[in-house]
Motif scaffolding. Structure first.
Motif, PDB file in Angstrom:
ATOM      1  N   UNK A   1       0.821  -1.217   0.000  1.00 15.07           N
ATOM      2  CA  UNK A   1       0.000   0.000   0.000  1.00 15.07           C
ATOM      3  C   UNK A   1       0.851   1.262   0.000  1.00 15.07           C
ATOM      4  N   UNK A   2       1.881   1.306   0.833  1.00 11.93           N
ATOM      5  CA  UNK A   2       2.741   2.499   0.874  1.00 11.93           C
ATOM      6  C   UNK A   2       3.462   2.719  -0.452  1.00 11.93           C
ATOM      7  N   UNK A   3       3.935   1.642  -1.054  1.00 17.07           N
ATOM      8  CA  UNK A   3       4.623   1.767  -2.338  1.00 17.07           C
ATOM      9  C   UNK A   3       3.653   2.205  -3.435  1.00 17.07           C
ATOM     10  N   UNK A   4       2.453   1.628  -3.454  1.00 19.59           N
ATOM     11  CA  UNK A   4       1.484   2.008  -4.488  1.00 19.59           C
ATOM     12  C   UNK A   4       1.013   3.452  -4.305  1.00 19.59           C
ATOM     13  N   UNK A   5       0.978   3.930  -3.076  1.00 25.26           N
ATOM     14  CA  UNK A   5       0.640   5.346  -2.839  1.00 25.26           C
ATOM     15  C   UNK A   5       1.789   6.227  -3.324  1.00 25.26           C
ATOM     16  N   UNK A   6       3.021   5.842  -2.997  1.00 24.12           N
ATOM     17  CA  UNK A   6       4.192   6.640  -3.373  1.00 24.12           C
ATOM     18  C   UNK A   6       4.388   6.697  -4.886  1.00 24.12           C
ATOM     19  N   UNK A   7       3.974   5.647  -5.593  1.00 28.16           N
ATOM     20  CA  UNK A   7       4.152   5.608  -7.052  1.00 28.16           C
ATOM     21  C   UNK A   7       2.868   5.952  -7.806  1.00 28.16           C
ATOM     22  N   UNK A   8       1.869   6.447  -7.101  1.00 25.93           N
ATOM     23  CA  UNK A   8       0.569   6.822  -7.689  1.00 25.93           C
ATOM     24  C   UNK A   8      -0.104   5.659  -8.426  1.00 25.93           C
ATOM     25  N   UNK A   9       0.002   4.463  -7.877  1.00 29.12           N
ATOM     26  CA  UNK A   9      -0.615   3.282  -8.490  1.00 29.12           C
ATOM     27  C   UNK A   9      -1.783   2.731  -7.675  1.00 29.12           C
ATOM     28  N   UNK A  10      -2.095   3.356  -6.549  1.00 29.40           N
ATOM     29  CA  UNK A  10      -3.108   2.775  -5.669  1.00 29.40           C
ATOM     30  C   UNK A  10      -4.461   2.649  -6.359  1.00 29.40           C
ATOM     31  N   UNK A  11      -4.890   3.677  -7.036  1.00 27.22           N
ATOM     32  CA  UNK A  11      -6.200   3.618  -7.700  1.00 27.22           C
ATOM     33  C   UNK A  11      -6.220   2.530  -8.769  1.00 27.22           C
ATOM     34  N   UNK A  12      -5.146   2.453  -9.541  1.00 27.41           N
ATOM     35  CA  UNK A  12      -5.045   1.429 -10.578  1.00 27.41           C
ATOM     36  C   UNK A  12      -5.013   0.029  -9.962  1.00 27.41           C
ATOM     37  N   UNK A  13      -4.278  -0.130  -8.879  1.00 22.98           N
ATOM     38  CA  UNK A  13      -4.208  -1.414  -8.172  1.00 22.98           C
ATOM     39  C   UNK A  13      -5.573  -1.781  -7.607  1.00 22.98           C
ATOM     40  N   UNK A  14      -6.252  -0.816  -7.027  1.00 22.19           N
ATOM     41  CA  UNK A  14      -7.556  -1.044  -6.399  1.00 22.19           C
ATOM     42  C   UNK A  14      -8.581  -1.518  -7.423  1.00 22.19           C
ATOM     43  N   UNK A  15      -8.493  -0.990  -8.650  1.00 25.64           N
ATOM     44  CA  UNK A  15      -9.466  -1.322  -9.696  1.00 25.64           C
ATOM     45  C   UNK A  15      -9.031  -2.483 -10.581  1.00 25.64           C
TER      46      UNK A  15
END
Length: 175
Positions: free
Chosen positions: A148-162
């Protein structure tokens, strides 16, 4: 199927693992087994009792990886401590494979780093608690936290979530 479902499943499994160790009363047989191995607080629950019984057995115990140094017991991981975290690892691996930006860090590698960090935390758990801690309580948060921290830092959280692996595999099927 999707990342929110995996997060929910891992969270609930971790809560279940913790509750089975800390909230359920120990079986009476656990006291006898525990006294045999001179670890009076090792089994404070039914799950702890099962684990202790497997540890003192001289026969093969499926689902339990036991580490011994000489004649001394050094640690153990149950099958679930490897299988359940692998749900997250496989999901983020599939996510990594479909990413267009290969410059961003691999979430699979990050999740494996989190798993290793959680396993190291398990080694130090006896210093924190004498009753023993379920491994998932340490492994899952370290894996989820790192992803989660890495995906937030790399702006991938939304893409990962979907991200939906089913859609990804359907797009790759030849017609």
């Amino acid at each position: 199927d999707k990342f929110p479902a995996i997060v929910a499943a891992l969270s609930l499994l971790t809560v279940y693992d913790a509750a089975s160790v800390f909230l359920l009363p120990a079986a009476n047989a656990a006291d006898t087994v525990v006294s045999i191995i001179d670890a009076p607080s090792s089994a404070s629950s039914a799950m702890g009792s099962v684990a202790v019984q497997k540890l003192v057995s001289n026969t093969f115990q499926p689902g339990l990886l036991v580490t011994k140094i000489g004649d001394r017991f050094a640690g153990a991981l149950g099958l679930g401590d490897a299988v359940f975290p692998s749900l997250l690892a496989v999901f983020v691996r599939r996510f990594d494979l479909q990413k267009e930006d290969r410059e961003k860090p691999s979430l699979f590698a990050i999740s494996m780093g989190g798993y290793i960090l959680g396993c190291f935390a398990c080694e130090f758990a006896p210093l924190i608690s004498t009753s023993g801690l379920p491994a998932l309580v340490l492994i899952v948060p370290s894996m989820l936290g790192s992803v989660l921290l890495t995906s937030i830092a790399t702006d991938e959280l939304e893409e990962l979530w979907k991200f939906d692996p089913k859609m990804e595999s359907e797009e790759q099927k030849p017609e």
